[in-house]
Motif scaffolding. Structure first.
Motif, mmCIF file in Angstrom:
data_model
loop_
_atom_site.group_PDB
_atom_site.id
_atom_site.type_symbol
_atom_site.label_atom_id
_atom_site.label_comp_id
_atom_site.label_asym_id
_atom_site.label_seq_id
_atom_site.Cartn_x
_atom_site.Cartn_y
_atom_site.Cartn_z
ATOM 1 N N GLN A 62 103.553 70.320 52.659
ATOM 2 C CA GLN A 62 103.184 71.206 51.565
ATOM 3 C C GLN A 62 103.031 72.670 51.992
ATOM 4 O O GLN A 62 102.717 73.521 51.174
ATOM 5 C CB GLN A 62 101.871 70.731 50.933
ATOM 6 N N GLN A 122 105.266 74.879 52.733
ATOM 7 C CA GLN A 122 106.209 75.769 52.066
ATOM 8 C C GLN A 122 105.732 76.138 50.663
ATOM 9 O O GLN A 122 105.891 77.271 50.218
ATOM 10 C CB GLN A 122 107.596 75.111 52.000
ATOM 11 N N HIS A 123 105.108 75.165 49.971
ATOM 12 C CA HIS A 123 104.596 75.450 48.635
ATOM 13 C C HIS A 123 103.452 76.464 48.680
ATOM 14 O O HIS A 123 103.345 77.326 47.792
ATOM 15 C CB HIS A 123 104.134 74.159 47.966
ATOM 16 N N GLN A 126 101.645 74.621 40.705
ATOM 17 C CA GLN A 126 100.792 74.423 41.873
ATOM 18 C C GLN A 126 100.124 75.737 42.281
ATOM 19 O O GLN A 126 98.938 75.762 42.636
ATOM 20 C CB GLN A 126 101.632 73.865 43.029
ATOM 21 N N THR A 170 111.497 70.551 48.597
ATOM 22 C CA THR A 170 111.330 69.419 47.678
ATOM 23 C C THR A 170 112.440 69.397 46.648
ATOM 24 O O THR A 170 112.983 68.337 46.329
ATOM 25 C CB THR A 170 109.965 69.510 46.973
ATOM 26 N N TRP A 171 112.795 70.559 46.118
ATOM 27 C CA TRP A 171 113.867 70.634 45.130
ATOM 28 C C TRP A 171 115.192 70.217 45.752
ATOM 29 O O TRP A 171 115.962 69.441 45.169
ATOM 30 C CB TRP A 171 113.950 72.059 44.578
ATOM 31 N N LEU A 226 104.852 79.851 49.067
ATOM 32 C CA LEU A 226 105.313 80.368 47.782
ATOM 33 C C LEU A 226 104.135 80.895 46.969
ATOM 34 O O LEU A 226 104.234 81.948 46.316
ATOM 35 C CB LEU A 226 106.053 79.285 47.002
ATOM 36 N N THR A 227 103.025 80.173 46.993
ATOM 37 C CA THR A 227 101.823 80.634 46.290
ATOM 38 C C THR A 227 101.404 82.003 46.801
ATOM 39 O O THR A 227 101.049 82.898 46.017
ATOM 40 C CB THR A 227 100.672 79.625 46.476
ATOM 41 N N PRO A 270 106.248 74.015 41.567
ATOM 42 C CA PRO A 270 105.530 74.831 42.559
ATOM 43 C C PRO A 270 104.806 76.026 41.934
ATOM 44 O O PRO A 270 103.806 76.500 42.482
ATOM 45 C CB PRO A 270 106.650 75.277 43.506
ATOM 46 N N HIS A 328 101.319 67.365 37.140
ATOM 47 C CA HIS A 328 102.330 67.214 38.188
ATOM 48 C C HIS A 328 102.961 65.820 38.161
ATOM 49 O O HIS A 328 104.131 65.657 38.509
ATOM 50 C CB HIS A 328 101.710 67.478 39.556
ATOM 51 N N LEU A 367 112.381 79.685 44.226
ATOM 52 C CA LEU A 367 112.250 78.284 43.830
ATOM 53 C C LEU A 367 113.389 77.445 44.392
ATOM 54 O O LEU A 367 113.196 76.292 44.787
ATOM 55 C CB LEU A 367 112.215 78.167 42.307
ATOM 56 N N MET A 426 112.976 75.882 47.830
ATOM 57 C CA MET A 426 111.971 74.847 48.062
ATOM 58 C C MET A 426 112.624 73.568 48.578
ATOM 59 O O MET A 426 113.559 73.039 47.966
ATOM 60 C CB MET A 426 111.199 74.550 46.782
#
Length: 392
Positions: free
Chosen positions: A211, A213-214, A193, A160-161, A217-218, A190, A96, A155, A158
């Protein structure tokens, strides 16, 4: 160092029992394979189902207070509350770190230093599996497989993006940003991750607010895999969020932004290795306000509230309760106590880190043994994944 009597109870985090020995004896104690200390295992389980916990931290410099309370100290709490059947995986996520430019030599040093910091904070490698993510290839293999079934739209949503895109052009309007300036790793990390978590079929993942939101997504990716390959039974259980109990710690110089290792002003943060004098200098210079008295009001008094949040993270009392204790006091009194409590919190981890980082062979041994155990667990997952997707 000056000592003061605080108007509240203070409980400092305890270092790993391995770290209380001299450097020369650490390797001997670890290699003997003694059973975990009773301090690290709860003798009164509060639940019947065993948990598998996974969390990671990037090797990008010495952690600051926010990293410490949001990750390392929380890992120790989870370890101490674990029952013998629980499995805990704590990883230094080197892959990462590559999403941003890194100096190879500095990154190599930072990887070893982060293992030392994890142990110095109290994580016990006899109870928790401590390892380098980049030494277990199952992570990247699973990330590729999961990436082949993750929709681009998920994605692109996200946060962060979107933030990276805005920063790339210093733009306030997302329509003005240029994604050609960013690497693909920032877009797809992500998924890696998610692979980090699902490789161990983790049931619980401790995360901070930024984190969540990540992890959602997982969970989405987990459901996609289970729907695509449902037989003989769903492979992955949806991992549950364990929210970090500590509130987000903000910059000492700009209390509208979170504390960051990359901030230009070094006085904006407290690092785990900072000396007492440095801690005192930076907290005394922390931005507050001209309002008299001490109250916890994050919206109208972010600087003052940030100091109370730091005090709360160190002592375990709520910021509101602490504000009541300082009723009628001024910022000078509050800052003085924050200095002393932060110093007391960091004193032992800082000393253990200084000792451990000199025993490179021991750190390499912990990382090697951890990677072997992590590989063993994740191999089981990958055998089943390959079988289901047709790669066996």
């Amino acid at each position: 160092m000056r000592r003061v009597h605080f108007p509240f109870k203070f409980t400092a985090p305890q270092p790993c029992s391995l770290c209380t020995s001299s450097p020369s004896s650490l390797r001997t104690v670890y290699n003997r394979g003694r059973p975990p200390s009773t301090r690290s295992i709860s003798t009164k389980p509060e639940r019947s189902a065993a948990r598998t916990i996974f969390s990671g931290i990037q090797p990008t410099g010495i952690p600051h207070l926010g990293n410490y309370f949001g990750a390392l100290a929380n890992w120790v709490r989870l370890q101490d509350a674990a029952v013998p059947e629980d499995k805990l995986f704590f990883s230094v996520v080197g892959w990462h770190a590559l999403t941003l430019p890194q100096d190879p030599k500095a990154l190599s040093e930072a990887r070893a230093a982060m293992i030392a910091l994890i142990l110095a904070s109290g994580v016990d490698p006899r109870r928790s599996i401590v390892f380098h993510q980049d030494e277990v290839q199952n992570h990247t293999e699973l990330a590729w497989i999961l990436g082949c079934m993750t929709p681009l739209g998920k994605l692109k949503r996200m946060t962060t993006w979107k933030t990276r895109l805005a920063v790339s052009r210093n733009a306030n309007d997302e329509s003005e940003v240029d994604d050609s300036l960013l690497n693909a790793g920032l877009f797809t990390y992500p998924i890696l991750q998610a692979a980090d978590i699902l490789a161990y079929r983790a049931t619980h993942v401790p995360v901070g607010d930024d984190q969540q939101q990540h992890l959602e997504l997982t969970r989405d990716i987990c459901e996609i895999f289970n729907r695509t390959y449902p037989k003989p039974a769903p492979l992955f259980r949806l991992p549950e969020i364990i929210l970090t109990p500590s509130k987000r710690i903000l910059s000492l110089r700009d209390p509208t932004a979170k504390m960051s290792k990359s901030a230009v002003d070094p006085n904006s943060r407290i690092l785990l290795t900072d000396s007492y004098d440095t801690i005192a200098k930076r907290i005394r210079a922390a931005v507050t306000d001209s309002i008299s008295g001490i109250t916890f009001d994050p919206v109208n008094r972010p600087g003052t509230s940030n100091l109370l949040t730091i005090l709360s993270a160190c002592t375990g009392e709520t910021p509101t309760a602490l504000a009541g204790r300082y009723e009628g006091s001024n910022h000078g009194v509050l800052k003085k106590d924050v200095v002393e409590v932060v110093e007391e919190t960091l004193r032992r981890p800082r000393a253990e880190f200084a000792r451990l980082r000199e025993d490179r062979a021991f750190l390499l041994g912990v990382a090697r043994d951890g990677a072997e155990k992590a590989r063993e667990y994740s191999d089981r997952t990958m055998v089943e994944v390959r079988k289901r997707v047709g790669l066996n």
